[in-house]
Design an enzyme around this catalytic site. Structure first.
Site, PDB file in Angstrom:
ATOM      1  N   ASN A   1       0.856  -1.185   0.000  1.00  0.00           N
ATOM      2  CA  ASN A   1       0.000   0.000   0.000  1.00  0.00           C
ATOM      3  C   ASN A   1       0.896   1.240   0.000  1.00  0.00           C
ATOM      4  O   ASN A   1       1.458   1.603   1.027  1.00  0.00           O
ATOM      5  CB  ASN A   1      -0.907  -0.019   1.232  1.00  0.00           C
ATOM      6  CG  ASN A   1      -1.786   1.213   1.330  1.00  0.00           C
ATOM      7  OD1 ASN A   1      -1.942   1.966   0.365  1.00  0.00           O
ATOM      8  ND2 ASN A   1      -2.378   1.422   2.495  1.00  0.00           N
ATOM      9  N   TRP A   2       1.016   1.862  -1.164  1.00  0.00           N
ATOM     10  CA  TRP A   2       1.905   3.022  -1.289  1.00  0.00           C
ATOM     11  C   TRP A   2       1.333   4.272  -0.638  1.00  0.00           C
ATOM     12  O   TRP A   2       2.046   5.261  -0.469  1.00  0.00           O
ATOM     13  CB  TRP A   2       2.190   3.315  -2.761  1.00  0.00           C
ATOM     14  CG  TRP A   2       2.913   2.234  -3.488  1.00  0.00           C
ATOM     15  CD1 TRP A   2       3.293   1.012  -3.006  1.00  0.00           C
ATOM     16  CD2 TRP A   2       3.338   2.275  -4.848  1.00  0.00           C
ATOM     17  NE1 TRP A   2       3.922   0.284  -3.984  1.00  0.00           N
ATOM     18  CE2 TRP A   2       3.974   1.035  -5.128  1.00  0.00           C
ATOM     19  CE3 TRP A   2       3.244   3.222  -5.868  1.00  0.00           C
ATOM     20  CZ2 TRP A   2       4.506   0.736  -6.380  1.00  0.00           C
ATOM     21  CZ3 TRP A   2       3.780   2.919  -7.111  1.00  0.00           C
ATOM     22  CH2 TRP A   2       4.409   1.689  -7.359  1.00  0.00           C
ATOM     23  N   LYS A   3       0.048   4.246  -0.323  1.00  0.00           N
ATOM     24  CA  LYS A   3      -0.637   5.404   0.264  1.00  0.00           C
ATOM     25  C   LYS A   3      -0.465   6.635  -0.633  1.00  0.00           C
ATOM     26  O   LYS A   3      -0.415   6.495  -1.855  1.00  0.00           O
ATOM     27  CB  LYS A   3      -0.171   5.639   1.703  1.00  0.00           C
ATOM     28  CG  LYS A   3      -0.322   4.375   2.561  1.00  0.00           C
ATOM     29  CD  LYS A   3      -0.099   4.610   4.034  1.00  0.00           C
ATOM     30  CE  LYS A   3      -0.256   3.311   4.798  1.00  0.00           C
ATOM     31  NZ  LYS A   3      -0.118   3.510   6.254  1.00  0.00           N
TER      32      LYS A   3
ATOM     33  N   HIS B   1      -9.501   0.892   5.000  1.00  0.00           N
ATOM     34  CA  HIS B   1      -8.250   1.116   5.731  1.00  0.00           C
ATOM     35  C   HIS B   1      -8.507   2.073   6.893  1.00  0.00           C
ATOM     36  O   HIS B   1      -9.340   2.970   6.813  1.00  0.00           O
ATOM     37  CB  HIS B   1      -7.188   1.694   4.792  1.00  0.00           C
ATOM     38  CG  HIS B   1      -5.815   1.667   5.357  1.00  0.00           C
ATOM     39  ND1 HIS B   1      -5.373   2.616   6.266  1.00  0.00           N
ATOM     40  CD2 HIS B   1      -4.774   0.807   5.172  1.00  0.00           C
ATOM     41  CE1 HIS B   1      -4.127   2.341   6.608  1.00  0.00           C
ATOM     42  NE2 HIS B   1      -3.732   1.250   5.951  1.00  0.00           N
TER      43      HIS B   1
ATOM     44  N   GLU C   1      -6.996   4.532   7.969  1.00  0.00           N
ATOM     45  CA  GLU C   1      -6.836   5.947   7.638  1.00  0.00           C
ATOM     46  C   GLU C   1      -8.078   6.485   6.938  1.00  0.00           C
ATOM     47  O   GLU C   1      -8.427   7.665   7.106  1.00  0.00           O
ATOM     48  CB  GLU C   1      -5.586   6.125   6.772  1.00  0.00           C
ATOM     49  CG  GLU C   1      -4.311   5.874   7.561  1.00  0.00           C
ATOM     50  CD  GLU C   1      -3.097   5.541   6.713  1.00  0.00           C
ATOM     51  OE1 GLU C   1      -2.044   5.249   7.303  1.00  0.00           O
ATOM     52  OE2 GLU C   1      -3.211   5.551   5.466  1.00  0.00           O
TER      53      GLU C   1
ATOM     54  N   GLU D   1      -5.147  -5.035  10.825  1.00  0.00           N
ATOM     55  CA  GLU D   1      -4.150  -3.989  11.036  1.00  0.00           C
ATOM     56  C   GLU D   1      -4.445  -3.263  12.340  1.00  0.00           C
ATOM     57  O   GLU D   1      -5.292  -2.371  12.385  1.00  0.00           O
ATOM     58  CB  GLU D   1      -4.179  -2.986   9.883  1.00  0.00           C
ATOM     59  CG  GLU D   1      -3.686  -3.538   8.568  1.00  0.00           C
ATOM     60  CD  GLU D   1      -3.234  -2.406   7.648  1.00  0.00           C
ATOM     61  OE1 GLU D   1      -2.084  -2.455   7.198  1.00  0.00           O
ATOM     62  OE2 GLU D   1      -4.013  -1.483   7.400  1.00  0.00           O
TER      63      GLU D   1
ATOM     64  N   GLY E   1       2.553   2.475  10.821  1.00  0.00           N
ATOM     65  CA  GLY E   1       3.484   3.580  10.641  1.00  0.00           C
ATOM     66  C   GLY E   1       4.203   4.027  11.898  1.00  0.00           C
ATOM     67  O   GLY E   1       4.852   5.069  11.916  1.00  0.00           O
TER      68      GLY E   1
ATOM     69  N   SER F   1       3.500  -1.963  10.399  1.00  0.00           N
ATOM     70  CA  SER F   1       4.958  -1.930  10.527  1.00  0.00           C
ATOM     71  C   SER F   1       5.605  -3.268  10.160  1.00  0.00           C
ATOM     72  O   SER F   1       6.555  -3.723  10.818  1.00  0.00           O
ATOM     73  CB  SER F   1       5.370  -1.498  11.944  1.00  0.00           C
ATOM     74  OG  SER F   1       4.929  -0.172  12.198  1.00  0.00           O
TER      75      SER F   1
ATOM     76  N   GLY G   1       2.958  -1.254   4.354  1.00  0.00           N
ATOM     77  CA  GLY G   1       2.904   0.178   4.111  1.00  0.00           C
ATOM     78  C   GLY G   1       4.250   0.732   3.692  1.00  0.00           C
ATOM     79  O   GLY G   1       4.686   0.582   2.556  1.00  0.00           O
ATOM     80  N   GLY G   2       4.947   1.377   4.620  1.00  0.00           N
ATOM     81  CA  GLY G   2       6.179   2.084   4.307  1.00  0.00           C
ATOM     82  C   GLY G   2       7.233   1.244   3.628  1.00  0.00           C
ATOM     83  O   GLY G   2       7.953   1.717   2.731  1.00  0.00           O
TER      84      GLY G   2
END
Length: 253
Positions: free
Chosen positions: A9-11, A95, A97, A167, A173, A213, A234-235
């Protein structure tokens, strides 16, 4: 045996030019990897070019969100028809967010899930508790509420195709991650909820991911657990090398 899924997930990251560079590099790194469903979920603006680059590879295209209507006066929204047209096979829904910043409800997530199925998109439905809910012992009740919302509208013929991503919001993150045993207990609980509603056959088909993470250091431990079928990353998915290392750790040899 359930085929593992590693979804990146590049967001809200990567311009078109940056997306091209990332996916070209990733394509080279994962060339020999088999037995994993690899999904990259770029921003909407890069979907078309990412699809062009991954054609003929084992990488699948996913989107980060969508609306439930096919078309109409919904300024700023993206429909499942549009995602399918550009080559998407997967879509992330619900998600944390989206739930937190844009106030998406479980009912809206269910509408999106149904719409995804109507266009043969595979929904990756995110669920999870925040730090306060975790500290007050409400993790399972939050998970149960979010999962059971799906049961109201999704029948057994479709339920087995849902991918659930657990999640814990406090881990997204932050560099903190649930330990593998803890994550597996929640994933097992989710599978039990599906079994109670749809039966064991469907529950055993459901792929349940962990997200929060995830990195090359903790993925192997997570993948050794019985009810963790992959990861929503994610990151670490923003770097071709680290993402490919996570994919490699999930490979069925």
């Amino acid at each position: 045996m359930r085929i593992p899924v590693i979804a990146g997930n590049w967001k809200m990251n990567k311009t078109v030019v940056e997306s091209i560079a990332l996916v070209k590099e990733l394509k080279d790194f994962i060339r020999e990897i088999k037995g994993v469903d690899i999904v990259v979920c770029s921003p909407f603006t890069s979907l078309w070019v990412v699809k062009e680059i991954i054609n003929g590879t084992s990488i699948h295209l996913g989107a980060q969100n969508m609306y439930w209507e096919t078309k109409g006066a919904f300024t700023g929204e993206i429909s499942p028809l549009m995602l399918k047209d550009v080559g998407c096979e997967y879509v992330i829904l619900g998600h944390s967010e989206r739930r937190e910043h844009f106030k998406e409800t479980s009912e809206e997530v269910v509408k999106k899930t149904k719409a995804a199925f109507s266009f043969n998109l595979i929904p990756i439905v995110c669920i999870g508790e925040n730090f306060e809910e975790r500290e007050s012992g409400k993790t399972k009740s939050i998970i149960e509420q979010e999962v059971k919302a799906l049961f109201l509208e999704i029948d057994s013929t479709l339920a087995g195709r849902i991918i659930i991503a657990y999640e814990p919001i406090w881990a997204i993150g932050t560099g903190k991650s649930a330990n593998s045993q803890e994550a597996n207990l929640i994933n097992k609980f989710i599978r039990e909820l599906f079994s109670s509603e749809y039966g064991n056959k469907v529950a055993e088909q459901i792929r349940i991911l962990y997200g929060g993470s995830v990195n090359p250091k903790n993925i192997e431990e997570l993948m050794n657990e019985s009810d963790i079928d992959g990861a929503l990353v994610g990151g670490a998915s923003l770097y071709a090398l680290t993402f490919s290392q996570i994919v490699k750790a999930a490979e069925i040899l």
